[in-house]
Design a protein around this motif. Structure first.
Motif, PDB file in Angstrom:
ATOM      1  N   CYS A  18       0.928  -1.235   0.104  1.00 42.32           N
ATOM      2  CA  CYS A  18      -0.093   0.028  -0.058  1.00 42.32           C
ATOM      3  C   CYS A  18       0.934   1.279  -0.009  1.00 42.32           C
ATOM      4  CB  CYS A  18      -0.833  -0.075   1.356  1.00 42.32           C
ATOM      5  SG  CYS A  18      -2.152   1.494   1.327  1.00 42.32           S
ATOM      6  N   GLY A  19       0.491   2.077  -0.840  1.00 39.05           N
ATOM      7  CA  GLY A  19       1.441   3.520  -1.126  1.00 39.05           C
ATOM      8  C   GLY A  19       0.510   4.571  -1.537  1.00 39.05           C
ATOM      9  N   PHE A  20       1.107   5.883  -1.526  1.00 38.20           N
ATOM     10  CA  PHE A  20       0.730   6.893  -2.248  1.00 38.20           C
ATOM     11  C   PHE A  20       1.573   7.207  -3.653  1.00 38.20           C
ATOM     12  CE2 PHE A  20      -0.803   7.289   1.991  1.00 38.20           C
ATOM     13  CZ  PHE A  20      -2.212   7.883   1.815  1.00 38.20           C
ATOM     14  N   VAL A  21       0.918   7.398  -4.696  1.00 41.11           N
ATOM     15  CA  VAL A  21       1.547   7.836  -5.932  1.00 41.11           C
ATOM     16  C   VAL A  21       1.122   8.980  -6.403  1.00 41.11           C
ATOM     17  CG1 VAL A  21       1.952   6.865  -8.167  1.00 41.11           C
ATOM     18  CG2 VAL A  21       1.365   5.199  -6.284  1.00 41.11           C
ATOM     19  N   ALA A  22       2.068   9.884  -6.509  1.00 39.05           N
ATOM     20  CA  ALA A  22       1.673  11.286  -7.019  1.00 39.05           C
ATOM     21  C   ALA A  22       1.669  11.296  -8.641  1.00 39.05           C
ATOM     22  CB  ALA A  22       2.417  12.431  -6.456  1.00 39.05           C
ATOM     23  N   GLY A  98       6.328  13.057   0.795  1.00 40.10           N
ATOM     24  CA  GLY A  98       5.773  12.033   1.710  1.00 40.10           C
ATOM     25  C   GLY A  98       5.104  10.708   0.533  1.00 40.10           C
ATOM     26  N   VAL A  99       5.240  10.871  -0.515  1.00 38.07           N
ATOM     27  CA  VAL A  99       4.699  10.029  -1.471  1.00 38.07           C
ATOM     28  C   VAL A  99       5.660   8.813  -1.709  1.00 38.07           C
ATOM     29  CG1 VAL A  99       3.084  11.232  -2.811  1.00 38.07           C
ATOM     30  CG2 VAL A  99       5.239  11.079  -3.464  1.00 38.07           C
ATOM     31  N   ASP A 100       5.305   7.419  -1.904  1.00 37.96           N
ATOM     32  CA  ASP A 100       6.088   6.362  -2.232  1.00 37.96           C
ATOM     33  C   ASP A 100       6.779   6.327  -3.549  1.00 37.96           C
ATOM     34  OD1 ASP A 100       5.803   5.220   0.679  1.00 37.96           O
ATOM     35  OD2 ASP A 100       3.714   5.446   0.090  1.00 37.96           O
ATOM     36  N   LEU A 101       5.823   7.041  -4.466  1.00 42.98           N
ATOM     37  CA  LEU A 101       6.288   6.716  -5.872  1.00 42.98           C
ATOM     38  C   LEU A 101       5.796   7.935  -6.769  1.00 42.98           C
ATOM     39  CD1 LEU A 101       7.397   4.784  -8.017  1.00 42.98           C
ATOM     40  CD2 LEU A 101       5.200   3.894  -8.201  1.00 42.98           C
ATOM     41  N   VAL A 118       9.229  20.915 -14.327  1.00 41.96           N
ATOM     42  CA  VAL A 118       8.372  19.688 -13.408  1.00 41.96           C
ATOM     43  C   VAL A 118       9.535  19.012 -13.102  1.00 41.96           C
ATOM     44  CG1 VAL A 118       6.863  17.877 -13.460  1.00 41.96           C
ATOM     45  CG2 VAL A 118       6.310  19.921 -14.676  1.00 41.96           C
ATOM     46  N   LEU A 119      10.622  18.580 -13.940  1.00 40.52           N
ATOM     47  CA  LEU A 119      11.941  17.932 -13.926  1.00 40.52           C
ATOM     48  C   LEU A 119      12.619  18.265 -12.570  1.00 40.52           C
ATOM     49  CD1 LEU A 119      13.577  15.290 -14.422  1.00 40.52           C
ATOM     50  CD2 LEU A 119      14.766  16.448 -16.272  1.00 40.52           C
ATOM     51  N   GLN A 120      12.797  19.652 -12.559  1.00 42.30           N
ATOM     52  CA  GLN A 120      13.310  20.197 -11.358  1.00 42.30           C
ATOM     53  C   GLN A 120      12.695  19.816 -10.046  1.00 42.30           C
ATOM     54  OE1 GLN A 120      14.043  24.355 -12.164  1.00 42.30           O
ATOM     55  NE2 GLN A 120      15.228  23.789 -14.122  1.00 42.30           N
ATOM     56  N   GLN A 121      11.495  19.974  -9.979  1.00 39.12           N
ATOM     57  CA  GLN A 121      10.609  19.695  -8.685  1.00 39.12           C
ATOM     58  C   GLN A 121      10.545  17.996  -8.516  1.00 39.12           C
ATOM     59  OE1 GLN A 121       9.279  21.967  -7.034  1.00 39.12           O
ATOM     60  NE2 GLN A 121       9.656  23.432  -8.829  1.00 39.12           N
ATOM     61  N   VAL A 122      10.598  17.087  -9.499  1.00 34.78           N
ATOM     62  CA  VAL A 122      10.967  15.658  -9.394  1.00 34.78           C
ATOM     63  C   VAL A 122      12.267  15.410  -9.022  1.00 34.78           C
ATOM     64  CG1 VAL A 122      10.829  13.633 -10.624  1.00 34.78           C
ATOM     65  CG2 VAL A 122       9.025  15.255 -10.946  1.00 34.78           C
ATOM     66  N   ALA A 123      13.167  16.145  -9.337  1.00 33.37           N
ATOM     67  CA  ALA A 123      14.694  15.537  -8.815  1.00 33.37           C
ATOM     68  C   ALA A 123      14.936  15.792  -7.532  1.00 33.37           C
ATOM     69  CB  ALA A 123      15.598  16.799  -9.835  1.00 33.37           C
ATOM     70  N   ARG A 124      13.881  16.462  -6.760  1.00 39.72           N
ATOM     71  CA  ARG A 124      14.352  16.608  -5.205  1.00 39.72           C
ATOM     72  C   ARG A 124      13.664  15.524  -4.468  1.00 39.72           C
ATOM     73  NH1 ARG A 124      11.725  22.905  -5.149  1.00 39.72           N
ATOM     74  NH2 ARG A 124      13.430  23.844  -6.564  1.00 39.72           N
ATOM     75  N   VAL A 125      12.807  14.658  -5.051  1.00 36.12           N
ATOM     76  CA  VAL A 125      12.098  13.489  -4.274  1.00 36.12           C
ATOM     77  C   VAL A 125      13.185  12.585  -4.119  1.00 36.12           C
ATOM     78  CG1 VAL A 125      10.187  14.124  -5.234  1.00 36.12           C
ATOM     79  CG2 VAL A 125      11.152  12.325  -6.115  1.00 36.12           C
ATOM     80  N   THR A 126      13.014  11.758  -3.107  1.00 35.97           N
ATOM     81  CA  THR A 126      13.866  10.503  -2.945  1.00 35.97           C
ATOM     82  C   THR A 126      13.367   9.091  -3.005  1.00 35.97           C
ATOM     83  OG1 THR A 126      13.125  10.447  -0.514  1.00 35.97           O
ATOM     84  CG2 THR A 126      15.053  11.550  -0.894  1.00 35.97           C
ATOM     85  N   CYS A 127      12.025   9.146  -3.511  1.00 35.81           N
ATOM     86  CA  CYS A 127      11.400   8.076  -4.008  1.00 35.81           C
ATOM     87  C   CYS A 127      11.619   7.745  -5.308  1.00 35.81           C
ATOM     88  CB  CYS A 127       9.910   7.920  -3.579  1.00 35.81           C
ATOM     89  SG  CYS A 127       9.143   9.303  -4.531  1.00 35.81           S
ATOM     90  N   PRO A 128      10.946   6.435  -5.974  1.00 34.84           N
ATOM     91  CA  PRO A 128      11.414   6.028  -7.310  1.00 34.84           C
ATOM     92  C   PRO A 128      10.377   6.915  -8.428  1.00 34.84           C
ATOM     93  CG  PRO A 128      11.190   4.198  -6.019  1.00 34.84           C
ATOM     94  CD  PRO A 128      10.902   5.270  -5.174  1.00 34.84           C
ATOM     95  N   VAL A 129      10.921   7.431  -9.311  1.00 27.80           N
ATOM     96  CA  VAL A 129      10.144   8.038 -10.392  1.00 27.80           C
ATOM     97  C   VAL A 129       9.782   7.445 -11.444  1.00 27.80           C
ATOM     98  CG1 VAL A 129       9.894  10.390 -11.721  1.00 27.80           C
ATOM     99  CG2 VAL A 129      10.983  10.263  -9.338  1.00 27.80           C
ATOM    100  N   ILE A 130       8.752   7.281 -12.154  1.00 26.41           N
ATOM    101  CA  ILE A 130       8.320   6.530 -13.191  1.00 26.41           C
ATOM    102  C   ILE A 130       7.979   7.616 -14.215  1.00 26.41           C
ATOM    103  CG2 ILE A 130       6.901   4.717 -14.573  1.00 26.41           C
ATOM    104  CD1 ILE A 130       6.239   3.495 -11.885  1.00 26.41           C
ATOM    105  N   LEU A 131       8.766   7.386 -15.374  1.00 28.64           N
ATOM    106  CA  LEU A 131       8.413   8.440 -16.493  1.00 28.64           C
ATOM    107  C   LEU A 131       7.171   7.748 -17.423  1.00 28.64           C
ATOM    108  CD1 LEU A 131       8.826  11.111 -17.875  1.00 28.64           C
ATOM    109  CD2 LEU A 131      10.681  10.061 -19.240  1.00 28.64           C
ATOM    110  N   ALA A 132       6.170   8.466 -17.546  1.00 29.73           N
ATOM    111  CA  ALA A 132       5.069   7.885 -18.405  1.00 29.73           C
ATOM    112  C   ALA A 132       5.100   8.874 -19.663  1.00 29.73           C
ATOM    113  CB  ALA A 132       3.620   7.944 -17.668  1.00 29.73           C
ATOM    114  N   VAL A 133       5.316   8.202 -20.968  1.00 27.51           N
ATOM    115  CA  VAL A 133       5.249   9.042 -22.046  1.00 27.51           C
ATOM    116  C   VAL A 133       3.900   8.808 -22.621  1.00 27.51           C
ATOM    117  CG1 VAL A 133       6.392   9.448 -24.274  1.00 27.51           C
ATOM    118  CG2 VAL A 133       7.959   8.890 -22.401  1.00 27.51           C
ATOM    119  N   ASN A 134       3.240   9.833 -22.432  1.00 23.07           N
ATOM    120  CA  ASN A 134       1.598   9.547 -22.761  1.00 23.07           C
ATOM    121  C   ASN A 134       1.294   9.977 -24.303  1.00 23.07           C
ATOM    122  OD1 ASN A 134      -1.173   8.857 -22.505  1.00 23.07           O
ATOM    123  ND2 ASN A 134      -1.559  10.857 -21.453  1.00 23.07           N
TER     124      ASN A 134
END
Length: 308
Positions: A18-22, A98-101, A118-134
């Protein structure tokens, strides 16, 4: 009707996750469409106009011992000319705490300053980051995709890069499997039949606003918000009174339309969506009020339910 009772947690399977996904990205890359298709429910409103989503919206999906709590966010944008824009940016960036992913959504082979922001914001997190190319189904020259994915992989140490089409449901199952693999072990936070933390009142207001945005031109929707003044459940039917708030008298006339035709169409379309969601008859009444400068007034925003 959306469940909000959190007092009876689901009985999770053995070794649950169970976890939070932004879900983040610049405006209009398909974040809300992605969440809606993952849930199999229309939770976040959508339109072709950027910045349709204004609030964090939590969608919950529980399947086979995995509960993913997705956080849909407003598009992160560079310009902040109004208080409303600043609020949306805060709502989006605070979701990263505080999210897990994180799922970082981008649009096809496009990359611009908004994505870089957005990447600059994402680069600050410590959790895994999935890139979704939509929206890969809309790429005209398919041979452009692979080199683009390779270039993206050099921009950040992404846990995964997944090309997909949220609208066509292409590779969305792969994304969900990837999300499940990265969620931490732990008990569920919500009952397994709950799919959002948002109230029926919130969802009703958003449905009305969606119809306004889809009906009107490029500028007017950003001067419109919706407040639910009555949400009465009689068992067999819902009685909903919604107030559409605009900033100028001219905007009010545009929404009303010729002899009230546009307002009736907005109401009919919103009511049909509400009846599908709430699974009962809906009696919807709409009013319009002018509240000058609400979108650039912090006090007005708070009174309208926008958190600081």
């Amino acid at each position: 009707m959306p469940a909000t009772d959190q007092s009876v947690p689901a009985e999770p399977a053995k070794d649950p996750r169970c976890g939070f996904v932004a879900i983040v990205g610049r405006p209009n890359v398909g974040k809300s469409t992605l969440l809606n298709h993952i849930l199999g429910q229309k939770l976040s409103i959508t339109s072709r106009k950027p910045q349709t989503t204004r609030h964090q919206v939590h969608g919950i999906k529980t399947v086979d011992g995995v509960q993913a709590i997705y956080v849909d966010t407003p598009g992160i944008h560079v310009e902040e000319p109004k208080a409303l824009n600043r609020y949306m940016n805060r709502a989006a960036t605070s979701a990263l705490a505080g999210v897990d992913l994180v799922i970082f959504v981008v649009d096809r082979t496009f990359w611009n300053d908004g994505d870089e922001n957005v990447l600059q914001q994402v680069a600050r997190v410590t959790c895994p980051v999935i890139l979704a190319v939509n929206k890969v189904d809309q790429i005209e020259t398919k041979s452009d995709l692979l080199p683009h994915l390779e270039a993206l992989s050099k921009r950040h140490d992404f846990a995964e890069i997944i090309p997909l089409s949220a609208l066509k449901m292409t590779n969305v199952d792969r994304l969900e499997a990837c999300v499940a693999s990265y969620l931490p072990a732990g008990p569920f936070h919500y009952p397994d039949d709950q799919w959002t933390t948002r109230s029926g009142r919130f969802l009703a207001a958003e449905m009305v606003r969606e119809k306004v945005m889809r009906q009107l031109g490029a500028e007017l929707p950003y001067s419109v918000t919706v407040q639910i003044e009555q949400f009465k459940d009689s068992g067999r039917s819902l009685h909903i009174h919604a107030l559409i708030i605009v900033e100028r008298d001219g905007q009010k006339k545009i929404i009303i339309g010729d002899k009230g035709a546009r307002l009736r169409q907005i109401g009919q379309q919103a009511r049909e969506d509400m009846e599908r969601l709430f699974e009962r008859k809906v009696m919807l009444n709409l009013w319009i009020k002018v509240r000058k400068g609400w979108s650039d007034d912090d006090r007005a925003l708070r009174s309208l339910g926008f958190d600081s």
